[in-house]
Write a protein that holds these residues in place. Sequence first.
Motif, mmCIF file in Angstrom:
data_model
loop_
_atom_site.group_PDB
_atom_site.id
_atom_site.type_symbol
_atom_site.label_atom_id
_atom_site.label_comp_id
_atom_site.label_asym_id
_atom_site.label_seq_id
_atom_site.Cartn_x
_atom_site.Cartn_y
_atom_site.Cartn_z
ATOM 1 N N ILE A 1 37.992 52.295 17.538
ATOM 2 C CA ILE A 1 39.120 52.401 18.484
ATOM 3 C C ILE A 1 38.954 53.572 19.430
ATOM 4 C CG2 ILE A 1 40.710 51.336 16.859
ATOM 5 C CD1 ILE A 1 41.776 54.072 16.207
ATOM 6 N N GLN B 1 39.737 53.374 24.713
ATOM 7 C CA GLN B 1 41.183 53.158 24.841
ATOM 8 C C GLN B 1 41.504 51.821 25.491
ATOM 9 O OE1 GLN B 1 42.838 56.535 26.798
ATOM 10 N NE2 GLN B 1 42.453 57.920 25.106
ATOM 11 N N SER C 1 46.446 45.411 15.037
ATOM 12 C CA SER C 1 47.542 46.094 15.724
ATOM 13 C C SER C 1 47.083 46.668 17.051
ATOM 14 C CB SER C 1 48.096 47.190 14.812
ATOM 15 O OG SER C 1 49.084 47.914 15.477
ATOM 16 N N ARG C 2 45.916 47.312 17.034
ATOM 17 C CA ARG C 2 45.390 47.902 18.270
ATOM 18 C C ARG C 2 44.937 46.825 19.245
ATOM 19 N NH1 ARG C 2 44.142 49.714 22.417
ATOM 20 N NH2 ARG C 2 42.983 51.632 22.911
ATOM 21 N N GLU D 1 46.043 45.810 23.316
ATOM 22 C CA GLU D 1 45.056 45.732 24.389
ATOM 23 C C GLU D 1 45.034 44.347 25.017
ATOM 24 O OE1 GLU D 1 42.263 46.996 27.075
ATOM 25 O OE2 GLU D 1 43.568 48.090 25.716
#
Length: 827
Positions: free
Chosen positions: A645, A648, A776-777, A781
């Motif tokens: 991760i 960004q 989740s990330r 995105e």
Amino acid sequence: MPKRLNTILSRTRNRIADFMLFVMTIGGLPALVSSVLREASLRSIVVEAVHLLVFLAVIICLLMRKRLSTRTKSFVIVAAMTSMSLLYIVKFSPASGMAMMIVATVIVALFCSLAVTIRYAVFCFLAIVGVGAMRIFELDGGLITDSGSVPHTLPVWGSALFGYIWMTASIVVGVVWMRQALLQTSMDQLRSQNELMSGKRFLEQIRESASEVANHFTSLDRIENASFRPTLKRFANLMDCQRASLWLQRDDGDVECVGLFDANNPSATHEGMVLRRSVLPRYFAALETGQVVDAEDAVNDPRTSELKDAYLIPMNVKAILDVSLISAAGRMGILCFESVGKTRAWRPEEIVFAHMAGALLAAAAGMKNVMEANDELSFSRRRFEAVANYTYGWESWIAPDGKLIWVNPGVERVLGYSVDECIALEDYPLSLVAAEDRDRVRHYINEGLEGLSGSDREFTGVHKDGRKVGIDISWQPIADSQGGNLGIRVSCRDITERIRYRRDLEVAKADLEANQRRLRAHFNNAKIGVFYWKPDRTIIEVNETACQLFGYSADEMVGKKLELLVPEEDRVRLHTLIKRIMETKDSVNNRFENIRRDGSRIICEWYESPIFDANGELDCIASFALDVTERERHQETLESIYRGIRFQVGEGFFENLTQVLCETLGMTYCHVAEIVGDRIKSVAYYSPETGRSGLDFAIAGSAGERVIKDGVFVCQDNFKSVMPDVTRVTDIDVVGYVGAALYDSEGQPIGILVTVSDKPLGDPQLAKSIVEVFASRASAELQRLQSERKREKLEQQLRHSQRMETMGVLAGGIAHDFNNILQPISG
């Protein structure tokens, strides 16, 4: 803890400084020799002098490293590297000087703060810019000569400057991350040490508390002096709470306060306060069901809210930890710990300690009962002496023919019969004895009449009201001054209470034995492996956790050497550790890779504490072993997550995400896909095997449909058996499968994150946790990318609308002009 961390970091920096000095010495010698042996036309006194001075400074610092501080050694290293980098950038080539400046900057980052590192990097930047400007534009007027092997052009110096900036930034960031990782590792190590030390202190506090409770109650001369306050004070201090109280159960089932310690009000007392079952049914039900009430917010906890108005609010009590006091005879009371003024979450070890404290106080209450019994027994003994002196007890004089001559009024006190009633009995005293004991008492009387004496024989008497009475009988032949036989004197006393006290004593003894068993159970069931071994490394005792940790039974380890658990390559370090314990006689801690019975290896943190005998000689060593293998593996997993991760935004995030996920879990294929209508299309994908591409398939009948429906779907093995009707969308023979749905901010599915393998999953729970973290990330995105697409589409529609509006205005103007021309013609 910060002080210990600083000590560890200081030692680490010192070792790095010594290593750098050694490396610079080894590498500097060839450079010095090469400089001296260079051709005469290429030799330079300045170069040779700088080489020699730097080499001598490094050699001297290396020889005196034990006397010099880490700061001094780091200063020498940085100064030497700075001098050599400036020399090389001036006299030789920008690339070689730039490389040495990068090394110097990294060394500064290791030993100094980030601010100092940035200032040094700016200095190096200005040095490269300054020397490069003089070389490119010949501002030095030919005063500074070099080897002439590198052309001084703007691209050459620009690449050197860019290389310094790029490499320095990357390496310094890595060094900062490494320092943070080292700090975290040190904190974990200290935390493990503190847990081991906390466990040792916990056992020691239990032992001291038990000893103090026993000493306190056994040292009292009278029961009136007995008080639970000193013990409650100690327990409250150990639990770090403001109040502790003891409540004993009455015959009616209610509990009454018999002891209180209040740190805020030392004179406070609750003596006589009663908690009634009829008023507090939920509270007593919770205690009887779970034997503990651990209310973090006592006012709002349903188990303790009944106490709110009458107890909690007036006393400002916010949290309660109550445990039942249970003895062999049954439930006997409550031990209460209270937090005043603030809520508090009770930790598991505090609950365990509260149970142990309750057991100790239960034993103490039993000791108090024993003391009461002893006091009563002492009083009975004094009463017996008074009876003997004043014929107050049940005293009888029986003639040689077995007839009663005299009995004192004490018989009425013991059995309820008057003197006259006893004189009238034909078979006195047998008619006053229970049927099962009459033959035995008759035998006692006959022995006395035959000239034998006896004492303290027990039998059961029958009271006039029919109840059974425990009687102690003693007899002595009576003779006159001439030795004539006058019969026997029989002394009897009521020992019903003594019998009851003796039973209470047996119950108290059973309580103490139960407490010992509980302490042994705590030793065997502790979550940390415990070893006791002799100075010759022979294991003498292990707990159950140690057996489970290493796969051996206790019999297989007891009597064996510690080398059984240590790999061959670490046994020298083990011998050094044992020698250190022998010499210092102090506790030590370390980390070893150990061997289990099945040959597998685990990483354990050990805490060794020497135990001495009464003469101060080393008796044995107590070792506490904590398995940190899983923690090490989780640390590696967390590092993988960080790599996944660190980007960004952008496509690079998804590409790196899929790659790291495959590498972390050892999977065959991974892709991030979005939902487009009734189909799923890959946004990014990765496979260790080249040749595979992204996927585009219908949602219906696919495994993605299961993922979207369940949110998370994990199949450890036999994917085809678990999902027999699923549509095949890839050439991989899927065996293990992990997928998670991606949601937008409104909770609607927008895509999936899936990784598959052609072999079973090694740790499905870990795989699920990691994929959920990535999902989740990735959701955020993917939603951002979709938002950008919508924005671009709206902008395109707006531009098209503006063009159409402009064409409409233009067409209207042309029509108006034609109308003006045609009007004169039409007349």
